[in-house]
Motif scaffolding. Structure first.
Motif, PDB file in Angstrom:
ATOM      1  N   THR A  40       0.814  -1.209   0.000  1.00  0.00           N
ATOM      2  CA  THR A  40       0.000   0.000   0.000  1.00  0.00           C
ATOM      3  C   THR A  40       0.854   1.268   0.000  1.00  0.00           C
ATOM      4  O   THR A  40       0.531   2.238  -0.699  1.00  0.00           O
ATOM      5  N   TYR A  41       1.952   1.281   0.754  1.00  0.00           N
ATOM      6  CA  TYR A  41       2.813   2.460   0.739  1.00  0.00           C
ATOM      7  C   TYR A  41       3.587   2.565  -0.572  1.00  0.00           C
ATOM      8  O   TYR A  41       3.826   3.674  -1.077  1.00  0.00           O
ATOM      9  N   ASN A  44       1.609   4.391  -3.175  1.00  0.00           N
ATOM     10  CA  ASN A  44       1.618   5.853  -3.095  1.00  0.00           C
ATOM     11  C   ASN A  44       2.897   6.449  -3.655  1.00  0.00           C
ATOM     12  O   ASN A  44       2.872   7.388  -4.459  1.00  0.00           O
ATOM     13  N   THR A  45       4.058   5.909  -3.226  1.00  0.00           N
ATOM     14  CA  THR A  45       5.328   6.509  -3.640  1.00  0.00           C
ATOM     15  C   THR A  45       5.667   6.198  -5.088  1.00  0.00           C
ATOM     16  O   THR A  45       6.280   7.011  -5.775  1.00  0.00           O
ATOM     17  N   THR A 134      -4.768  -1.547   6.395  1.00  0.00           N
ATOM     18  CA  THR A 134      -3.812  -0.837   7.241  1.00  0.00           C
ATOM     19  C   THR A 134      -4.047  -1.045   8.737  1.00  0.00           C
ATOM     20  O   THR A 134      -3.140  -1.492   9.447  1.00  0.00           O
ATOM     21  N   PHE A 162       7.603   0.870   6.174  1.00  0.00           N
ATOM     22  CA  PHE A 162       7.191   2.137   5.550  1.00  0.00           C
ATOM     23  C   PHE A 162       8.377   2.802   4.865  1.00  0.00           C
ATOM     24  O   PHE A 162       8.287   3.276   3.732  1.00  0.00           O
ATOM     25  N   THR A 166       8.974   3.441   0.878  1.00  0.00           N
ATOM     26  CA  THR A 166       9.222   4.798   0.408  1.00  0.00           C
ATOM     27  C   THR A 166      10.512   4.872  -0.401  1.00  0.00           C
ATOM     28  O   THR A 166      10.590   5.567  -1.424  1.00  0.00           O
ATOM     29  N   ASN A 391       8.342   8.178  12.270  1.00  0.00           N
ATOM     30  CA  ASN A 391       7.296   7.164  12.190  1.00  0.00           C
ATOM     31  C   ASN A 391       7.297   6.155  13.340  1.00  0.00           C
ATOM     32  O   ASN A 391       6.235   5.868  13.903  1.00  0.00           O
ATOM     33  N   ARG A 418      -2.378   9.633   9.757  1.00  0.00           N
ATOM     34  CA  ARG A 418      -1.381   9.579   8.683  1.00  0.00           C
ATOM     35  C   ARG A 418      -2.020   9.849   7.320  1.00  0.00           C
ATOM     36  O   ARG A 418      -1.516  10.648   6.525  1.00  0.00           O
ATOM     37  N   GLN A 419      -3.116   9.147   7.032  1.00  0.00           N
ATOM     38  CA  GLN A 419      -3.719   9.263   5.708  1.00  0.00           C
ATOM     39  C   GLN A 419      -4.377  10.621   5.502  1.00  0.00           C
ATOM     40  O   GLN A 419      -4.361  11.153   4.391  1.00  0.00           O
ATOM     41  N   ASN A 422      -1.594  12.751   4.584  1.00  0.00           N
ATOM     42  CA  ASN A 422      -1.257  12.549   3.174  1.00  0.00           C
ATOM     43  C   ASN A 422      -2.183  13.329   2.261  1.00  0.00           C
ATOM     44  O   ASN A 422      -1.754  14.006   1.312  1.00  0.00           O
TER      45      ASN A 422
END
Length: 476
Positions: A40-41, A44-45, A134, A162, A166, A391, A418-419, A422
């Motif tokens: 999931t992370y 995003n990155t 999550t 995480f 990233t 974190n 956190r989300q 974001n």
């Protein structure tokens, strides 16, 4: 027949997790939960590097590009608390498997999107799956690792993933976009998702809270309205104008939904979010810091992705390589933050994180198309180290402050912070870019447009330091 479907009691679960074979199974569960976090992370990155390619392919402006990110982030943030309580009530393993399946399907739909609207809709499907994953994965780790010392180490590993995701995201995204186009950044989730499904079905035990909370549809509905309207107004405001009736109405609705949410939750016997937990100063501070830190992370990745590719003319792959000083520092900062928490408590790493975010952002205040890369890389290292340090203490402080029998809700609160951070990071810093000449303008103007975002992140870092100093003075 009903006995066949009854969830096993916690003691039965722990019987399968003791001894040498039990330890191996606990490690397997940690690896599986870590894989979903990584997936999931990474999504995003890895997507950040693909944004310019998506913009060109689908012929959209910066505001539309923000919705590709924030459609996922806002839906995810609004459903995390609900997902945590559902996992506590119906079974965390069951919800975990559902989340992996839906996230994988959503990724496939993103890869097949034919226009901006279908891509945004597919991102919403992805978010539903991500919301189930999550908080549930963190709850499973907490439930499986009962020994406090072993659990702290497991949570440190979970948080460190995480940083790894990233670090891998920009480079992996650059490789995929350069080799196979932007759709490939979604296709990569499919084999990961299928592997996770098979492993989870075999190794992850079922668990749930001994006394789960009742459903709270009013609180959940108000939470969705609040996050959706805040995101909409912050994304659309710079383009449509802050005085436009739809934007003003959005702010009014967001404020009304937030006030109503507080009133409803205080009157509920078993609320979606028990606001009394926020009387715990370290818990409140950890969640505020989580929001601020992830505003910085999301904003940093968005602004730099556009700057490197559209201001300096780098390819997706070269931009991914250029971001390595930041992403490697984020990955390295995670274990260092965990070590500092274990030795000195959460205050030192949180305070240092805020100062490093401020220092790195300050170094980028005057960046332009001809700024030497060595100076940019140094700023990336400072920013990345700060974002990595913060974190582990967030996770440790927030989860440890909540009752053990509400592990799903506990982890969901921190994940929501956190989300939401974001989503705000993409909306606010993307809005700052839109105020100046944004990515739709000539590339050489984008450097000037980044000055306001970096000034904002300087203040954001100082806020992290201030909150950490005030709320986490002593080890939890």
């Amino acid at each position: 027949m009903s006995a066949h479907f009854r969830l096993p009691p916690t003691t039965a679960i722990q019987d399968t997790l003791t001894g040498p074979s039990g330890r191996r199974r606990r490690l397997a569960v940690l690896g599986i939960c870590g894989l979903t976090l990584f997936m999931t992370y990474l999504d995003n990155t890895i997507l950040n590097v693909a944004l310019p390619a998506i913009q060109t392919s689908l012929a959209c402006d910066l505001t539309a590009l923000q919705w590709v990110m924030d459609a996922y982030l806002s839906v995810l943030g609004s459903l995390l608390l609900l997902a945590g309580s559902i996992g506590d009530r119906l079974g965390r393993r069951r919800l975990f498997l559902f989340g992996v399946l839906v996230f994988t399907i959503g990724s496939a739909l993103c890869g097949m999107a034919v226009n901006l609207e279908t891509l945004i809709a597919a991102r919403v499907v992805q978010a539903i799956g991500g919301a189930a994953l999550t908080p549930t994965s963190l709850s499973i780790v907490r439930d499986v690792f009962r020994d406090p010392g072993e659990r702290d180490r497991a949570l440190g590993v979970w948080s460190g993933i995480f940083g790894i995701a990233t670090a891998c995201g920009p480079l992996a995204g650059g490789l995929l976009v350069s080799a196979a186009g932007w759709r490939s950044v979604f296709w990569v989730n499919i084999p990961l998702g299928l592997a996770t499904l098979m492993l989870a079905h075999r190794f992850v035990p079922e668990s749930r809270a001994s006394r789960p909370r009742r459903a709270d549809p009013f609180g959940q509905g108000l939470m969705i309205v609040f996050l959706a309207t805040v995101t909409y107004t912050l994304v659309q405001g710079p383009r449509d104008g802050w005085a436009r009736p739809s934007i003003v109405t959005g702010f009014v609705l967001a404020a009304a939904a937030l006030i109503a949410f507080v009133v409803v939750e205080l009157r509920q016997r078993e609320p979606l979010l028990d606001l009394r937990y926020f009387r715990n100063l370290p818990f409140t501070g950890a969640n505020v810091i989580a929001l601020l830190a992830f505003v910085a992370l999301a904003g940093f990745l968005l602004v730099n992705t556009l700057y490197l590719q559209q201001e300096r003319g780098l390819s997706a792959l070269t931009a991914g390589v250029a971001l390595l000083p930041a992403t490697v520092a984020i990955a390295a900062g995670g274990p260092l933050g965990g070590w500092l928490v274990a030795r000195y408590g959460p205050c030192p790493p949180m305070t240092a994180a805020g100062l490093l975010i401020t220092a790195g952002s300050a170094m980028l205040l005057r960046v332009g198309s001809t700024t030497p890369y060595a100076g940019i890389a140094a700023a990336y290292v400072l920013l990345g180290t700060g974002l990595g340090l913060v974190n582990p203490p967030i996770t440790s402080t927030a989860v440890s402050a909540m009752p053990a029998n509400q592990a799903g809700v506990a982890s969901a609160v921190a994940a929501t912070a956190r989300q939401f951070g974001n989503a705000l990071g993409v909306a606010i810093l993307g809005g700052f870019l839109a105020v100046g000449p944004g990515p739709s303008a000539a590339p050489h103007h984008l450097g000037n447009a980044t000055h306001l975002p970096w000034a904002f992140l300087c203040l954001d870092g100082l806020a992290v330091t201030a909150v950490a100093s005030f709320t986490t003075r002593r080890p939890h």
